[in-house]
Design an enzyme around this catalytic site. Structure first.
Site, PDB file in Angstrom:
ATOM      1  N   CYS A   1     128.595   4.270 -56.294  1.00  0.00           N
ATOM      2  CA  CYS A   1     129.663   3.324 -56.604  1.00  0.00           C
ATOM      3  C   CYS A   1     129.763   3.016 -58.094  1.00  0.00           C
ATOM      4  O   CYS A   1     130.704   2.369 -58.533  1.00  0.00           O
ATOM      5  CB  CYS A   1     129.463   2.037 -55.820  1.00  0.00           C
TER       6      CYS A   1
ATOM      7  N   ARG B   1     138.239  -9.106 -61.123  1.00  0.00           N
ATOM      8  CA  ARG B   1     138.332  -9.098 -59.669  1.00  0.00           C
ATOM      9  C   ARG B   1     139.528  -9.932 -59.273  1.00  0.00           C
ATOM     10  O   ARG B   1     140.149 -10.589 -60.092  1.00  0.00           O
ATOM     11  CB  ARG B   1     137.065  -9.711 -59.047  1.00  0.00           C
TER      12      ARG B   1
ATOM     13  N   LYS C   1     140.641   4.688 -49.863  1.00  0.00           N
ATOM     14  CA  LYS C   1     139.656   4.850 -50.931  1.00  0.00           C
ATOM     15  C   LYS C   1     138.501   3.864 -50.799  1.00  0.00           C
ATOM     16  O   LYS C   1     137.485   4.006 -51.482  1.00  0.00           O
ATOM     17  CB  LYS C   1     140.307   4.732 -52.312  1.00  0.00           C
ATOM     18  N   ASP C   2     138.615   2.860 -49.922  1.00  0.00           N
ATOM     19  CA  ASP C   2     137.522   1.933 -49.682  1.00  0.00           C
ATOM     20  C   ASP C   2     136.469   2.503 -48.742  1.00  0.00           C
ATOM     21  O   ASP C   2     135.372   1.945 -48.630  1.00  0.00           O
ATOM     22  CB  ASP C   2     138.045   0.628 -49.081  1.00  0.00           C
TER      23      ASP C   2
ATOM     24  N   ARG D   1     136.348   3.757 -62.901  1.00  0.00           N
ATOM     25  CA  ARG D   1     137.104   4.977 -63.193  1.00  0.00           C
ATOM     26  C   ARG D   1     138.210   4.704 -64.208  1.00  0.00           C
ATOM     27  O   ARG D   1     138.414   5.482 -65.147  1.00  0.00           O
ATOM     28  CB  ARG D   1     137.700   5.525 -61.885  1.00  0.00           C
ATOM     29  N   ARG D   2     138.936   3.602 -64.026  1.00  0.00           N
ATOM     30  CA  ARG D   2     139.999   3.263 -64.973  1.00  0.00           C
ATOM     31  C   ARG D   2     139.413   2.863 -66.321  1.00  0.00           C
ATOM     32  O   ARG D   2     139.937   3.232 -67.380  1.00  0.00           O
ATOM     33  CB  ARG D   2     140.861   2.128 -64.425  1.00  0.00           C
TER      34      ARG D   2
ATOM     35  N   ARG E   1     145.521 -10.969 -60.314  1.00  0.00           N
ATOM     36  CA  ARG E   1     145.462 -10.060 -61.464  1.00  0.00           C
ATOM     37  C   ARG E   1     146.750 -10.114 -62.282  1.00  0.00           C
ATOM     38  O   ARG E   1     146.705 -10.118 -63.513  1.00  0.00           O
ATOM     39  CB  ARG E   1     145.177  -8.636 -60.992  1.00  0.00           C
TER      40      ARG E   1
END
Length: 336
Positions: free
Chosen positions: A254, A159, A93-94, A141-142, A165
């Site tokens: 993006c 980030r 997905k990157d 998106r989230r 995280r």
């Protein structure tokens, strides 16, 4: 070499120098690259060594959506072109959806569970979080889909690698009630124990190609292309092809929250692919969700057709002018 010959190919003693696998240096990147290296050696007997490559995304603390397309892959691709590495492993997905001249995706290994996962204090699920609870995530998106749920959560862009995280929720200096991450990343570093809820795609549709890896090499190295193809998983490649074709046709930039999830399953007349796609406004107040089915052989066309339907229903007005960067590319941030 036929598919049957590839399947029956046995590992052999190899005296050649190890293949150089380029990878980012994060814990997750090293883990998933190591898994690919081990699988290739087990299948072919060819030794592989990991070569760490620092990318622009690794050097910056800016929000992912502000860094631009391909920040986690450009340095790896430069190393491929320069010949300092033989192949690279990316979180699929990157990757920008536009093909890279001279390079080839030789394999898409079997995809990990592409769903998103919640890690919350006190073992809570998303529905159990109190109004105003702070939830961190690095993907627009989230963020958009969390707002769309109408749970009155306080969503914070964050980030950092997976451990960083998780520390925002579970560490001694925790300052968030929960974080949302890709389940695949947690699985690859053996941290699924931290998950308090795996989010149903009906609630949180994944990013295109989430959970999938792309094994890339130079197109002018046919022997390596053939060798790496032994790791390819056809259903995973078909699913990712459909999702990314939808993304490319939307020309989503993006900063555009776009989601897609394709599944390959046995149908009445053979394998079928079922693709779901969505475009959501950043504040979650507007969304368009559609689905489409077909055969795995038509995966790209299914993705393009679904994107066309989304645009006909007004996806353009949700994506906005910033979505069209002319490259047909998308960057949601690393799997971490």
């Amino acid at each position: 070499m036929s598919e049957r010959q590839r399947a029956n190919r046995q590992p052999s003693a190899v005296t050649s120098a190890p293949l150089r696998l380029g990878t980012r240096g994060s814990k997750l990147a090293m883990a998933q690259s190591g898994q690919v290296a081990d699988a290739l050696t087990a299948r072919t007997g060819r030794p592989v060594e990991l070569v760490e490559v620092v990318t622009a995304g690794d050097r910056s603390n800016a929000p992912v959506h502000r860094l631009g397309v391909g920040v986690f892959v450009s340095a790896l691709r430069d190393a491929l072109v320069a010949g300092t590495i033989d192949f690279a492993v990316h979180s699929y997905k990157d990757l920008p959806t536009a093909p890279a001249p001279g390079l080839h995706i030789a394999a898409v290994p079997q995809r990990q569970d592409p769903r998103d996962a919640l890690v919350a204090r006190d073992g809570k699920t998303l529905a159990e979080l109190a109004p105003g609870a702070s939830v961190g995530t690095g993907a627009l998106r989230r963020i958009a889909q969390l707002h769309a749920l109408g749970l009155q959560l306080s969503v914070t862009p964050i980030r950092g690698n997976i451990d960083t995280r998780l520390g925002r929720v579970l560490g001694p200096e925790a300052d968030l009630d929960a974080v949302v991450l890709a389940r695949a990343g947690l699985a690859r570093i053996d941290r699924t124990d931290a998950i308090t809820e795996t989010l149903d795609p009906m609630m949180m549709l994944p990013a295109p190609a989430q959970g999938a890896l792309a094994v890339e090499c130079r197109a002018d190295d046919p022997d390596l292309v053939e060798l790496l193809a032994l790791l390819d998983d056809a259903p995973s490649r078909a699913a990712v092809t459909a999702e990314r074709a939808m993304l490319a046709t939307l020309e989503a930039g993006c900063s555009a929250p776009v989601a897609a999830y394709a599944e390959v399953a046995e149908g009445d007349t053979g394998d079928e692919i079922y693709l779901r796609g969505a475009v959501i406004s950043p504040d979650g107040t507007r969304e368009i969700r559609l689905s489409r089915t077909g055969t795995p052989a038509d995966a790209a066309e299914i993705g393009k057709a679904l994107a066309t339907e989304l645009l006909e229903l007004g996806a353009d007005s949700i994506l906005g002018p910033q979505a069209h960067d002319g490259l047909g590319t998308q960057q949601f941030g690393s799997t971490e």
